[in-house]
Design a protein around this motif. Structure first.
Motif, PDB file in Angstrom:
ATOM      1  N   ILE A  74       0.839  -1.206   0.000  1.00 41.52           N
ATOM      2  CA  ILE A  74       0.000   0.000   0.000  1.00 41.52           C
ATOM      3  C   ILE A  74       0.875   1.257   0.000  1.00 41.52           C
ATOM      4  N   ALA A  75       1.973   1.235   0.748  1.00 43.69           N
ATOM      5  CA  ALA A  75       2.880   2.390   0.771  1.00 43.69           C
ATOM      6  C   ALA A  75       3.471   2.655  -0.614  1.00 43.69           C
ATOM      7  N   SER A  76       3.684   1.598  -1.393  1.00 45.87           N
ATOM      8  CA  SER A  76       4.304   1.765  -2.708  1.00 45.87           C
ATOM      9  C   SER A  76       3.301   2.137  -3.801  1.00 45.87           C
ATOM     10  N   ALA A  77       2.019   2.000  -3.514  1.00 51.15           N
ATOM     11  CA  ALA A  77       0.974   2.179  -4.527  1.00 51.15           C
ATOM     12  C   ALA A  77       0.650   3.638  -4.798  1.00 51.15           C
ATOM     13  N   ASP A  78       0.364   3.928  -6.068  1.00 49.48           N
ATOM     14  CA  ASP A  78      -0.064   5.289  -6.411  1.00 49.48           C
ATOM     15  C   ASP A  78      -1.553   5.487  -6.109  1.00 49.48           C
ATOM     16  N   LYS A  79      -2.316   4.411  -6.087  1.00 51.20           N
ATOM     17  CA  LYS A  79      -3.742   4.466  -5.742  1.00 51.20           C
ATOM     18  C   LYS A  79      -3.953   3.549  -4.538  1.00 51.20           C
ATOM     19  N   LYS A  80      -3.597   4.084  -3.385  1.00 54.96           N
ATOM     20  CA  LYS A  80      -3.552   3.299  -2.157  1.00 54.96           C
ATOM     21  C   LYS A  80      -4.897   2.673  -1.794  1.00 54.96           C
ATOM     22  N   ASP A  81      -5.967   3.417  -1.912  1.00 51.71           N
ATOM     23  CA  ASP A  81      -7.283   2.911  -1.527  1.00 51.71           C
ATOM     24  C   ASP A  81      -7.713   1.745  -2.420  1.00 51.71           C
ATOM     25  N   SER A  82      -7.471   1.847  -3.710  1.00 55.53           N
ATOM     26  CA  SER A  82      -7.824   0.766  -4.639  1.00 55.53           C
ATOM     27  C   SER A  82      -7.065  -0.509  -4.294  1.00 55.53           C
ATOM     28  N   LEU A  83      -5.786  -0.379  -3.999  1.00 51.91           N
ATOM     29  CA  LEU A  83      -4.995  -1.557  -3.660  1.00 51.91           C
ATOM     30  C   LEU A  83      -5.431  -2.134  -2.322  1.00 51.91           C
ATOM     31  N   LYS A  84      -5.657  -1.267  -1.352  1.00 50.37           N
ATOM     32  CA  LYS A  84      -6.063  -1.721  -0.016  1.00 50.37           C
ATOM     33  C   LYS A  84      -7.347  -2.552  -0.088  1.00 50.37           C
ATOM     34  N   LYS A  85      -8.323  -2.081  -0.846  1.00 45.92           N
ATOM     35  CA  LYS A  85      -9.588  -2.808  -0.975  1.00 45.92           C
ATOM     36  C   LYS A  85      -9.396  -4.135  -1.703  1.00 45.92           C
ATOM     37  N   SER A  86      -8.497  -4.171  -2.667  1.00 46.63           N
ATOM     38  CA  SER A  86      -8.222  -5.409  -3.396  1.00 46.63           C
ATOM     39  C   SER A  86      -7.517  -6.428  -2.502  1.00 46.63           C
ATOM     40  N   LEU A  87      -6.529  -5.977  -1.757  1.00 43.77           N
ATOM     41  CA  LEU A  87      -5.784  -6.888  -0.890  1.00 43.77           C
ATOM     42  C   LEU A  87      -6.669  -7.507   0.184  1.00 43.77           C
ATOM     43  N   ALA A  88      -7.631  -6.734   0.672  1.00 43.35           N
ATOM     44  CA  ALA A  88      -8.510  -7.220   1.738  1.00 43.35           C
ATOM     45  C   ALA A  88      -9.277  -8.472   1.327  1.00 43.35           C
ATOM     46  N   ASP A  89      -9.546  -8.632   0.043  1.00 40.33           N
ATOM     47  CA  ASP A  89     -10.338  -9.760  -0.444  1.00 40.33           C
ATOM     48  C   ASP A  89      -9.489 -10.948  -0.893  1.00 40.33           C
ATOM     49  N   LEU A  90      -8.169 -10.788  -0.904  1.00 40.11           N
ATOM     50  CA  LEU A  90      -7.304 -11.862  -1.400  1.00 40.11           C
ATOM     51  C   LEU A  90      -6.715 -12.674  -0.251  1.00 40.11           C
ATOM     52  N   PRO A  91      -6.560 -13.979  -0.451  1.00 42.02           N
ATOM     53  CA  PRO A  91      -5.921 -14.799   0.583  1.00 42.02           C
ATOM     54  C   PRO A  91      -4.432 -14.461   0.678  1.00 42.02           C
ATOM     55  N   PRO A  92      -3.809 -14.802   1.809  1.00 41.92           N
ATOM     56  CA  PRO A  92      -2.396 -14.467   2.012  1.00 41.92           C
ATOM     57  C   PRO A  92      -1.469 -14.946   0.890  1.00 41.92           C
ATOM     58  N   THR A  93      -1.715 -16.109   0.319  1.00 49.78           N
ATOM     59  CA  THR A  93      -0.820 -16.599  -0.733  1.00 49.78           C
ATOM     60  C   THR A  93      -0.840 -15.696  -1.959  1.00 49.78           C
TER      61      THR A  93
END
Length: 113
Positions: A74-93
């Motif tokens: 998220i720190a590296s992302a230019d669109k932090k909110d979009s990435l944060k919401k995407s990561l929340a739905d993905l499994p750790p792997t």
């Protein structure tokens, strides 16, 4: 005498972003660019440096390491909110897969050697 030009430097950064940044299509349809570590701003770089110690510490709890990976991405992302919401739905792997791709992309051509 050579003169450094601000606009030339910005163009060089943009070129490096195109070459070494990792593009990720987020669940909201936006393309997120994960910037290489060396192209992060001062505050973002501090976050990444601090959390890298957590990620690489095998004695740390797995969930703590995954949270650190998420925060680094998220720190590296230019669109932090979009990435944060995407990561929340993905499994750790899958999140670690993005992390690995980001780390490899930032190294450039020598990563494939």
């Amino acid at each position: 005498m050579d003169v450094l030009n601000y606009e030339d430097l910005v163009a060089e950064v943009d070129s490096e972003l195109d070459e070494k940044g990792l593009k990720f299509l987020a669940k909201d349809g936006k393309t997120v660019v994960l910037r290489p570590v060396l192209l992060l701003g001062k505050d973002e770089l501090k976050v990444v440096q601090t959390l890298l110690k957590v990620v690489t510490d095998n004695d740390r709890d797995a969930f703590e390491r995954i949270d650190a990976i998420d925060a680094m991405l998220i720190a590296s992302a230019d669109k932090k909110d979009s990435l944060k919401k995407s990561l929340a739905d993905l499994p750790p792997t899958m999140r670690t897969k993005i992390f690995d791709a980001w780390m490899k992309a930032g190294k450039g051509p020598e990563a494939s050697a």
